[in-house]
Every structure is written in structure tokens, then in C-alpha cells.
Design a protein around this motif. Structure first.
Motif, mmCIF file in Angstrom:
data_model
loop_
_atom_site.group_PDB
_atom_site.id
_atom_site.type_symbol
_atom_site.label_atom_id
_atom_site.label_comp_id
_atom_site.label_asym_id
_atom_site.label_seq_id
_atom_site.Cartn_x
_atom_site.Cartn_y
_atom_site.Cartn_z
ATOM 1 N N GLU A 125 0.832 -1.205 0.000
ATOM 2 C CA GLU A 125 0.000 0.000 0.000
ATOM 3 C C GLU A 125 0.866 1.254 0.000
ATOM 4 O O GLU A 125 0.545 2.251 -0.646
ATOM 5 N N LEU A 126 1.980 1.182 0.727
ATOM 6 C CA LEU A 126 2.895 2.319 0.758
ATOM 7 C C LEU A 126 3.544 2.516 -0.608
ATOM 8 O O LEU A 126 3.698 3.651 -1.084
ATOM 9 N N VAL A 127 3.906 1.402 -1.259
ATOM 10 C CA VAL A 127 4.465 1.480 -2.610
ATOM 11 C C VAL A 127 3.445 2.100 -3.561
ATOM 12 O O VAL A 127 3.769 2.985 -4.360
ATOM 13 N N GLU A 128 2.199 1.629 -3.480
ATOM 14 C CA GLU A 128 1.150 2.163 -4.349
ATOM 15 C C GLU A 128 0.962 3.665 -4.108
ATOM 16 O O GLU A 128 0.836 4.452 -5.056
ATOM 17 N N PHE A 129 0.950 4.058 -2.860
ATOM 18 C CA PHE A 129 0.758 5.463 -2.523
ATOM 19 C C PHE A 129 1.883 6.331 -3.073
ATOM 20 O O PHE A 129 1.656 7.399 -3.636
ATOM 21 N N LYS A 130 3.126 5.836 -2.926
ATOM 22 C CA LYS A 130 4.270 6.641 -3.366
ATOM 23 C C LYS A 130 4.362 6.708 -4.895
ATOM 24 O O LYS A 130 4.988 7.608 -5.447
ATOM 25 N N LEU A 131 3.746 5.724 -5.585
ATOM 26 C CA LEU A 131 3.759 5.731 -7.046
ATOM 27 C C LEU A 131 2.549 6.446 -7.644
ATOM 28 O O LEU A 131 2.474 6.625 -8.857
ATOM 29 N N LYS A 132 1.602 6.840 -6.797
ATOM 30 C CA LYS A 132 0.335 7.366 -7.289
ATOM 31 C C LYS A 132 0.518 8.551 -8.235
ATOM 32 O O LYS A 132 -0.118 8.651 -9.289
ATOM 33 N N GLU A 133 1.403 9.440 -7.875
ATOM 34 C CA GLU A 133 1.627 10.626 -8.688
ATOM 35 C C GLU A 133 2.189 10.265 -10.057
ATOM 36 O O GLU A 133 1.803 10.833 -11.085
ATOM 37 N N VAL A 134 3.088 9.277 -10.103
ATOM 38 C CA VAL A 134 3.730 8.890 -11.350
ATOM 39 C C VAL A 134 2.788 8.070 -12.223
ATOM 40 O O VAL A 134 2.830 8.157 -13.454
ATOM 41 N N ILE A 135 1.918 7.262 -11.591
ATOM 42 C CA ILE A 135 1.023 6.379 -12.328
ATOM 43 C C ILE A 135 0.152 7.161 -13.309
ATOM 44 O O ILE A 135 -0.127 6.710 -14.415
ATOM 45 N N SER A 136 -0.259 8.346 -12.917
ATOM 46 C CA SER A 136 -1.178 9.134 -13.745
ATOM 47 C C SER A 136 -0.553 9.599 -15.057
ATOM 48 O O SER A 136 -1.264 9.939 -15.999
ATOM 49 N N ARG A 137 0.766 9.602 -15.147
ATOM 50 C CA ARG A 137 1.404 10.131 -16.352
ATOM 51 C C ARG A 137 2.413 9.192 -17.005
ATOM 52 O O ARG A 137 2.933 9.506 -18.072
ATOM 53 N N GLU A 138 2.713 8.048 -16.384
ATOM 54 C CA GLU A 138 3.698 7.133 -16.946
ATOM 55 C C GLU A 138 3.064 5.773 -17.235
ATOM 56 O O GLU A 138 2.437 5.180 -16.355
ATOM 57 N N PRO A 139 3.197 5.246 -18.457
ATOM 58 C CA PRO A 139 2.624 3.939 -18.785
ATOM 59 C C PRO A 139 3.429 2.772 -18.216
ATOM 60 O O PRO A 139 2.918 1.677 -18.057
ATOM 61 N N THR A 140 4.721 3.014 -17.931
ATOM 62 C CA THR A 140 5.593 1.958 -17.421
ATOM 63 C C THR A 140 6.359 2.490 -16.215
ATOM 64 O O THR A 140 6.944 3.573 -16.265
ATOM 65 N N LEU A 141 6.353 1.712 -15.136
ATOM 66 C CA LEU A 141 7.011 2.127 -13.902
ATOM 67 C C LEU A 141 8.065 1.097 -13.503
ATOM 68 O O LEU A 141 7.890 -0.115 -13.723
ATOM 69 N N LEU A 142 9.130 1.590 -12.917
ATOM 70 C CA LEU A 142 10.233 0.722 -12.516
ATOM 71 C C LEU A 142 10.486 0.857 -11.016
ATOM 72 O O LEU A 142 10.723 1.951 -10.506
#
Length: 385
Positions: A125-142
Motif C-alpha cells: 500500500e505504501l508502494v502504491e501510494f508513493k507511485l500514485k503521482e507517477v502512475i497518472s502520467r507514466e505507462p511503465t514504472l520501474l
């Protein structure tokens, strides 16, 4: 830290490369040097870093060479092996890191029960929260998982594979037939950077990286803690030297005296039955898939009690000064002798001290001697490492 303990450390590892002024460690193989360079390159591309540390040494298990880069990234510190760490201290560590606005989660990468009790889910959940901002604009996350050797990076990735689909249906869509990351009880199992896709929409990849140390360790005590926790191969330092350090720590903390109160009834009268079979302590290590049978469990329990009783007796009868290096060395020498008897090592065995050290270290590393945290929690006036 007392002079006696400091002397033991200096004598134990002074000539082995853990010199106080920043001596060169003898275990920095080619794959580790190459992996360090590769990690640095990929860190620039990572959207989030999970830095796995050993919960028993939350500061000593930080790779100081990577800290400048990690400090500028979205990062979560996962204190793994929480089952081996003193639970009464874990909240102090999370508070310490939180004081510096650094997310920190104690975990146990091997325990299914801890997953069901939402220990891992909190991390995800913490990982999801910290990626939330990037998820909205990036199709691929590392997401990169980094840490020193043998802190449980691969085990954590395998657990994320197993949890993600059930916890986040439609979001974390785990591939079927996912290749598992290699895990093992010894440092150096992972030697290549491997990528695992754990989700799509967006696509999320996790990189499992080899454990890497710094080429030189500036503090001798840090080197000993890493060796005791298993982040450095025993052969580099020597099992006997690591066992000496462990005994010095136990004596300085008066731990054997506390064992007397915790196990009073068992320590007053052990079952001396001779029909118990021998049991290999190596089978306690995480690589064993099946748990020991009841007979083996009772044997190990009695063995641990005998070890605790032997160390209690030597420390309670000790009338010297633990701050005196000579007195401490004499006490440790006595404890090696009683440990040899408690661990049932043949008296005339040519490798007796090495065998005693190996078995004693196995009991510590598997938590049979109790939970420990070797690092002291710094006061809030110091900086996070």
C-alpha cells in the motif's frame, strides 16, 4: 561501547581488513563491483526504490556508497527479518526514520502468516501510494529493490508476486508462471540484475539486484555486525572471530543473566535422555522447505537450553571486569570450552573451535537464542544514514 568489547573487535578483525581507518574488505568480488556500477545506472531510471535492510542492524546494513543517490529518490526502507529482531525496539526505529520523513516498514519476507496479518500489505500500500503521482502520467514504472547481501531482497520480491494479484485485483495483475527470484541463506546468491513484471495497466516492473557492499568499511564494529548477520561470507572473517564478537556482545549486555529468568524451570533441570538423535543445525536455515519433526524440535530446544545454561553459569560465576580486555578474553575462552560440551563437540576434534563457532552462529542467526537488535537507536539530533 566498553573497552573490553572494543579490544575483542580490534583483535578479532584488525588484520582481516576491517581496519578502523577504512581498511579494505577482503570480499568484494568482481560481480559485486560490476553490480554496483549497474545499480547506479539503473537508479537514475527508477520511479521507486525499496531498500531492504536487516532489522537487527538497521543502520549497519545500509550501503553508504549508495545513500547519496537513494536519498534523492522515492524510497521505502524495508526492515526485513523482523522475526529475528527485538519487537520491543522496532517502533523506535520506525519513529527514528519517520522523524526524518523517511518511510520505514518492518517486514518478514518468508512468513505467510505475516502476509495474512497485513504486514506486507502495508508495504505494498505504501508502494502504491508513493507511485500514485507517477502512475497518472507514466505507462511503465520501474521499482528497484536494493540492499547489502543476504538481507532478503529476492524473498521479498517473491512475496510481492504472490500477494499482488489477490490484494489488488485488476490493478496488480501478476503474470501466471512467474519466474521466482533465487533465494538462499548465504550472501551472494543473486549475481545478476533481473527484472520481473508484476502488473500491467500500468506496467510495473521490479528489479531484483545483487547484494553489494562498499569496497572498504570505515568502522570495525559495522564490519563485525555485517559478518554476524551473514552479509559477509564467514570464510572472509572467520567463524571463530565472529563467535568471539557475539559472545562479547552477549556478555556486555548481560544477556545470559536474562536467560536464567526466562527459562528458569528448564534451566534448573534438563532432560538428559541419551536416546535423542543428532540433528544438523544447518537444517534450521531458510533453504529448508520442510520444518523439523517433533523429535528434532525437542532436541534443538534442549540444545538451546543447554547453551543458555552454560553461558549463564560462566557469566554468573565471573568476578572480573567486563571493561577489562584481558578479563573479557578469559571469560570468552571459558565460554568456548563450555559451549563445546553443550554443543556436544568431541573434545579431541581438531576443528573443535570452528565447529563450536559454526553451531553457535547458526543458533543466533536462526533466532534460537532470542531476538536481537545490534544497532543502537541514535538520538534525533543525528542524521539518518
Amino acid at each position: 561501547m566498553g573497552r573490553g568489547l572494543a579490544r575483542i573487535m580490534k583483535k578479532g578483525l584488525g588484520e582481516m581488513g576491517f581496519n578502523k581507518g577504512g581498511g579494505t574488505i577482503n570480499w568484494f568480488p568482481g560481480h559485486m563491483a560490476a553490480a554496483t556500477r549497474a545499480i547506479r545506472d539503473r537508479l537514475k531510471l527508477a520511479d521507486l526504490v525499496i531498500e531492504v535492510r536487516d532489522a537487527r542492524i538497521p543502520l549497519s546494513s545500509a550501503n553508504q556508497d549508495l545513500q547519496p543517490m537513494l536519498t534523492g529518490k522515492r524510497r521505502v526502507i524495508a526492515l526485513n527479518k523482523r522475526d529475528l529482531a527485538n519487537p520491543n525496539i522496532m517502533h523506535k526505529w520506525t519513529h527514528f526514520f519517520g522523524t526524518y520523513k523517511q518511510d520505514c516498514v518492518p517486514i518478514n519476507a518468508h512468513s505467510k502468516s505475516s502476509v495474512m496479518k497485513f504486514k506486507y500489505l502495508k508495504l505494498l500500500e505504501l508502494v502504491e501510494f508513493k507511485l500514485k503521482e507517477v502512475i497518472s502520467r507514466e505507462p511503465t514504472l520501474l521499482v528497484m529493490v536494493v540492499g547489502v547481501p543476504n538481507v532478503g531482497k529476492s524473498a521479498l520480491i517473491n512475496s510481492i508476486h504472490q500477494i499482488a494479484s489477490s490484494r489488488f485485483p485488476g490493478y496488480f495483475l501478476v503474470q501466471e508462471k512467474m519466474k521466482r527470484a533465487r533465494v538462499g541463506p548465504l550472501p551472494g546468491v543473486t549475481q545478476d540484475i533481473a527484472g520481473y513484471k508484476i502488473a500491467h495497466q500500468p506496467s510495473i516492473y521490479v528489479l531484483d539486484t545483487p547484494g553489494v557492499l562498499v569496497p572498504s568499511i570505515p568502522d570495525i564494529e559495522t564490519g563485525l555486525k555485517l559478518a554476524l548477520a551473514g552479509s559477509v561470507k564467514d570464510s572472509v572473517v572467520g567463524e571463530e572471530r565472529i563467535a568471539q564478537y557475539l559472545l562479547a556482545v552477549l556478555n556486555t549486555r548481560s544477556t545470559p543473566l536474562h536467560w536464567r529468568h526466562l527459562n528458569n524451570r528448564r534451566m534448573q533441570g534438563l532432560n538428559k535422555s541419551d536416546d535423542r538423535h543428532e540433528y544438523n543445525l544447518k537444517d534450521l536455515l531458510p533453504k529448508r522447505r520442510k520444518p523439523p519433526n517433533d523429535s528434532a524440535v525437542h532436541y534443538i530446544e534442549d540444545l538451546v537450553t543447554e547453551v543458555q545454561c552454560a553461558l549463564y553459569s560462566t557469566l554468573s560465576d565471573f568476578h572480573g571486569n567486563l571493561e577489562d580486555e584481558s578479563d573479557m578474553e578469559c571469560l570468552i575462552e571459558q565460554q568456548f570450552e563450555v559451549l563445546q560440551k553443550a554443543l556436544k563437540i568431541p573434545h579431541k576434534a581438531s576443528e573443535a573451535r570452528t565447529m563450536v563457532s559454526k553451531k553457535f552462529l547458526t543458533l543466533f542467526r536462526t533466532g534460537k537464542l532470542g531476538p536481537f537488535v545490534l544497532d543502537d537507536v541514535p538520538d534525533t539530533s543525528s542524521s539518518v544514514q
